[in-house]
Motif scaffolding. Structure first.
Motif, PDB file in Angstrom:
ATOM      1  N   GLY A   1       0.801  -1.213   0.000  1.00 23.39           N
ATOM      2  CA  GLY A   1       0.000   0.000   0.000  1.00 23.39           C
ATOM      3  C   GLY A   1       0.832   1.260   0.000  1.00 23.39           C
ATOM      4  O   GLY A   1       2.031   1.240   0.301  1.00 23.39           O
ATOM      5  N   THR A   2       0.193   2.358  -0.334  1.00 25.76           N
ATOM      6  CA  THR A   2       0.872   3.654  -0.297  1.00 25.76           C
ATOM      7  C   THR A   2       0.956   4.136   1.148  1.00 25.76           C
ATOM      8  O   THR A   2       0.272   3.609   2.035  1.00 25.76           O
ATOM      9  N   ALA A   3       1.754   5.142   1.367  1.00 25.84           N
ATOM     10  CA  ALA A   3       1.891   5.689   2.715  1.00 25.84           C
ATOM     11  C   ALA A   3       0.555   6.193   3.279  1.00 25.84           C
ATOM     12  O   ALA A   3       0.236   5.905   4.443  1.00 25.84           O
ATOM     13  N   PRO A   4      -0.260   6.925   2.509  1.00 23.33           N
ATOM     14  CA  PRO A   4      -1.550   7.352   3.057  1.00 23.33           C
ATOM     15  C   PRO A   4      -2.449   6.175   3.431  1.00 23.33           C
ATOM     16  O   PRO A   4      -3.151   6.226   4.443  1.00 23.33           O
ATOM     17  N   GLU A   5      -2.412   5.111   2.645  1.00 23.20           N
ATOM     18  CA  GLU A   5      -3.215   3.924   2.962  1.00 23.20           C
ATOM     19  C   GLU A   5      -2.726   3.276   4.260  1.00 23.20           C
ATOM     20  O   GLU A   5      -3.522   2.861   5.111  1.00 23.20           O
ATOM     21  N   LYS A   6      -1.419   3.193   4.397  1.00 24.89           N
ATOM     22  CA  LYS A   6      -0.842   2.621   5.615  1.00 24.89           C
ATOM     23  C   LYS A   6      -1.159   3.489   6.828  1.00 24.89           C
ATOM     24  O   LYS A   6      -1.471   2.982   7.915  1.00 24.89           O
ATOM     25  N   LEU A   7      -1.072   4.792   6.640  1.00 18.83           N
ATOM     26  CA  LEU A   7      -1.354   5.709   7.735  1.00 18.83           C
ATOM     27  C   LEU A   7      -2.800   5.563   8.197  1.00 18.83           C
ATOM     28  O   LEU A   7      -3.083   5.563   9.404  1.00 18.83           O
TER      29      LEU A   7
ATOM     30  N   ASP B   1       8.900  10.728   0.618  1.00 20.13           N
ATOM     31  CA  ASP B   1       9.853  10.289  -0.399  1.00 20.13           C
ATOM     32  C   ASP B   1       9.169   9.874  -1.697  1.00 20.13           C
ATOM     33  O   ASP B   1       9.695  10.130  -2.801  1.00 20.13           O
ATOM     34  N   GLU B   2       7.993   9.262  -1.588  1.00 20.68           N
ATOM     35  CA  GLU B   2       7.297   8.814  -2.793  1.00 20.68           C
ATOM     36  C   GLU B   2       6.411   9.903  -3.384  1.00 20.68           C
ATOM     37  O   GLU B   2       5.804   9.710  -4.449  1.00 20.68           O
ATOM     38  N   GLY B   3       6.301  11.027  -2.676  1.00 19.72           N
ATOM     39  CA  GLY B   3       5.528  12.145  -3.191  1.00 19.72           C
ATOM     40  C   GLY B   3       4.049  12.093  -2.904  1.00 19.72           C
ATOM     41  O   GLY B   3       3.275  12.846  -3.490  1.00 19.72           O
ATOM     42  N   THR B   4       3.618  11.207  -1.960  1.00 17.17           N
ATOM     43  CA  THR B   4       2.192  11.121  -1.639  1.00 17.17           C
ATOM     44  C   THR B   4       1.816  11.912  -0.386  1.00 17.17           C
ATOM     45  O   THR B   4       0.637  12.130  -0.119  1.00 17.17           O
ATOM     46  N   ILE B   5       2.810  12.336   0.385  1.00 21.23           N
ATOM     47  CA  ILE B   5       2.569  13.137   1.581  1.00 21.23           C
ATOM     48  C   ILE B   5       3.378  14.431   1.476  1.00 21.23           C
ATOM     49  O   ILE B   5       4.567  14.414   1.138  1.00 21.23           O
ATOM     50  N   ARG B   6       2.716  15.536   1.759  1.00 19.45           N
ATOM     51  CA  ARG B   6       3.365  16.839   1.654  1.00 19.45           C
ATOM     52  C   ARG B   6       4.464  16.980   2.725  1.00 19.45           C
ATOM     53  O   ARG B   6       4.220  16.685   3.903  1.00 19.45           O
ATOM     54  N   PRO B   7       5.606  17.493   2.366  1.00 21.26           N
ATOM     55  CA  PRO B   7       6.693  17.698   3.337  1.00 21.26           C
ATOM     56  C   PRO B   7       6.490  18.995   4.120  1.00 21.26           C
ATOM     57  O   PRO B   7       7.325  19.913   4.074  1.00 21.26           O
ATOM     58  N   VAL B   8       5.388  19.069   4.846  1.00 19.97           N
ATOM     59  CA  VAL B   8       5.067  20.300   5.575  1.00 19.97           C
ATOM     60  C   VAL B   8       5.968  20.483   6.793  1.00 19.97           C
ATOM     61  O   VAL B   8       6.075  21.592   7.340  1.00 19.97           O
ATOM     62  N   ALA B   9       6.606  19.413   7.255  1.00 14.72           N
ATOM     63  CA  ALA B   9       7.538  19.453   8.386  1.00 14.72           C
ATOM     64  C   ALA B   9       8.322  18.155   8.376  1.00 14.72           C
ATOM     65  O   ALA B   9       8.038  17.250   7.582  1.00 14.72           O
ATOM     66  N   ASP B  10       9.301  18.035   9.251  1.00 19.06           N
ATOM     67  CA  ASP B  10      10.007  16.770   9.385  1.00 19.06           C
ATOM     68  C   ASP B  10       9.009  15.670   9.741  1.00 19.06           C
ATOM     69  O   ASP B  10       8.012  15.921  10.429  1.00 19.06           O
TER      70      ASP B  10
ATOM     71  N   LEU C   1      -6.718  14.630   8.737  1.00 20.56           N
ATOM     72  CA  LEU C   1      -5.268  14.629   8.589  1.00 20.56           C
ATOM     73  C   LEU C   1      -4.843  14.444   7.136  1.00 20.56           C
ATOM     74  O   LEU C   1      -4.003  15.187   6.612  1.00 20.56           O
ATOM     75  N   LEU C   2      -5.409  13.456   6.495  1.00 18.37           N
ATOM     76  CA  LEU C   2      -4.972  13.132   5.141  1.00 18.37           C
ATOM     77  C   LEU C   2      -5.325  14.230   4.144  1.00 18.37           C
ATOM     78  O   LEU C   2      -4.582  14.457   3.182  1.00 18.37           O
ATOM     79  N   ARG C   3      -6.416  14.909   4.356  1.00 12.39           N
ATOM     80  CA  ARG C   3      -6.774  15.986   3.436  1.00 12.39           C
ATOM     81  C   ARG C   3      -5.772  17.125   3.497  1.00 12.39           C
ATOM     82  O   ARG C   3      -5.600  17.876   2.532  1.00 12.39           O
ATOM     83  N   GLY C   4      -5.096  17.255   4.632  1.00 16.05           N
ATOM     84  CA  GLY C   4      -4.087  18.285   4.741  1.00 16.05           C
ATOM     85  C   GLY C   4      -2.682  17.810   4.384  1.00 16.05           C
ATOM     86  O   GLY C   4      -1.806  18.610   4.132  1.00 16.05           O
ATOM     87  N   MET C   5      -2.503  16.481   4.346  1.00 16.74           N
ATOM     88  CA  MET C   5      -1.182  15.927   4.168  1.00 16.74           C
ATOM     89  C   MET C   5      -0.934  15.341   2.785  1.00 16.74           C
ATOM     90  O   MET C   5       0.193  15.342   2.285  1.00 16.74           O
ATOM     91  N   VAL C   6      -1.992  14.809   2.189  1.00 19.63           N
ATOM     92  CA  VAL C   6      -1.827  14.029   0.960  1.00 19.63           C
ATOM     93  C   VAL C   6      -1.715  14.939  -0.266  1.00 19.63           C
ATOM     94  O   VAL C   6      -2.419  15.951  -0.383  1.00 19.63           O
ATOM     95  N   THR C   7      -0.854  14.569  -1.172  1.00 16.46           N
ATOM     96  CA  THR C   7      -0.666  15.322  -2.418  1.00 16.46           C
ATOM     97  C   THR C   7      -1.554  14.787  -3.512  1.00 16.46           C
ATOM     98  O   THR C   7      -2.166  13.725  -3.381  1.00 16.46           O
TER      99      THR C   7
END
Length: 228
Positions: free
Chosen positions: A105-111, A171-180, A219-225
């Motif tokens: 799965g992708t990172a958002p799916e795992k999250l 790293d895969e570009g599915t989550i915004r790098p809004v912070a560390d 969370l995901l609506r603010g994090m996912v690209t």
């Protein structure tokens, strides 16, 4: 004598009762297990209402309409009871986190899967995990130092799994790098952990699954690209 900052056991059970308790546990009696579960449930309610440190063996016995000597036939101390339940729950959560991290799965799916499982765990093990969070019981000393050390290791393992999932998404570009990744992870854990202040699965009009889903969606609506 109540447990102080050192985290020592409240009282030691008489040795004779301790031997009888060990024998009964070994025999795996259904009635014994049922009564012990009842004690765990009553103690949990008192821990939540009064705090772990503010609850005595005497109060647990009184709530069960029994005496401390009888109670010691089922539990060695309030610390033993609490630590056993929490350890099993935290270990299980870490195994779930590690499995999700290494799974498909992708990172958002795992999250989503990880955070839904966490919220549902709060309900299943209510209120033990919440008491553990509220009173920071991963930092105690004395006779519980070894337990405390394991809890800190398990907490770190869970956090590492969450951070790894978020970092993989960046790293895969599915989550915004809004912070560390670790900053995001701690924020997420704080959001879910704060439910200890108001969520009770026995009285809440909204269940853990619904709460988890709502929080994950926020969370995901603010994090996912768009790439996800």
């Amino acid at each position: 004598m109540t447990a102080g900052a050192a985290g020592g056991p409240e009282e030691a059970a008489p040795s004779g009762i301790g031997r009888r308790r060990a024998a009964a546990q070994g025999e795996n009696r259904a009635a014994y297990r049922e009564r012990r579960q009842e004690i765990i449930s009553v103690a949990a309610d008192l821990f939540k209402a009064n705090g772990f440190r503010g609850t005595s063996i005497g109060q647990i016995a009184e709530a069960l309409d029994t005496d401390r000597a009888t109670l010691y036939y089922y539990i060695g101390s309030k610390e033993e009871l609490f630590d056993e339940v929490v350890t099993d729950a935290v270990r299980a959560n870490v195994e779930v986190a590690r499995s999700i991290r290494s799974g498909d799965g992708t990172a958002p799916e795992k999250l989503r899967r990880l955070l839904m499982a966490l919220m549902e765990s709060y309900a299943v093990h209510y209120p033990f995990l919440y008491v553990y969070i509220q009173e920071n019981l991963s930092h105690v000393g004395g006779t519980r130092a070894e337990w405390s050390r394991e809890m800190r290791q398990l907490n770190k393992a869970y956090e590492e799994a969450l951070v790894a999932i978020i970092q993989a998404g960046v790293d895969e570009g599915t989550i915004r790098p809004v912070a560390d990744a670790w900053v995001i992870a701690y924020g997420v854990l704080g959001m879910f952990g704060w439910t200890n202040r108001w969520f009770n699965p026995n009285t809440s009009p909204v269940d853990a699954t619904t709460i988890g889903s709502a929080y994950v969606n926020i969370l995901l609506r603010g994090m996912v690209t768009d790439a996800s």
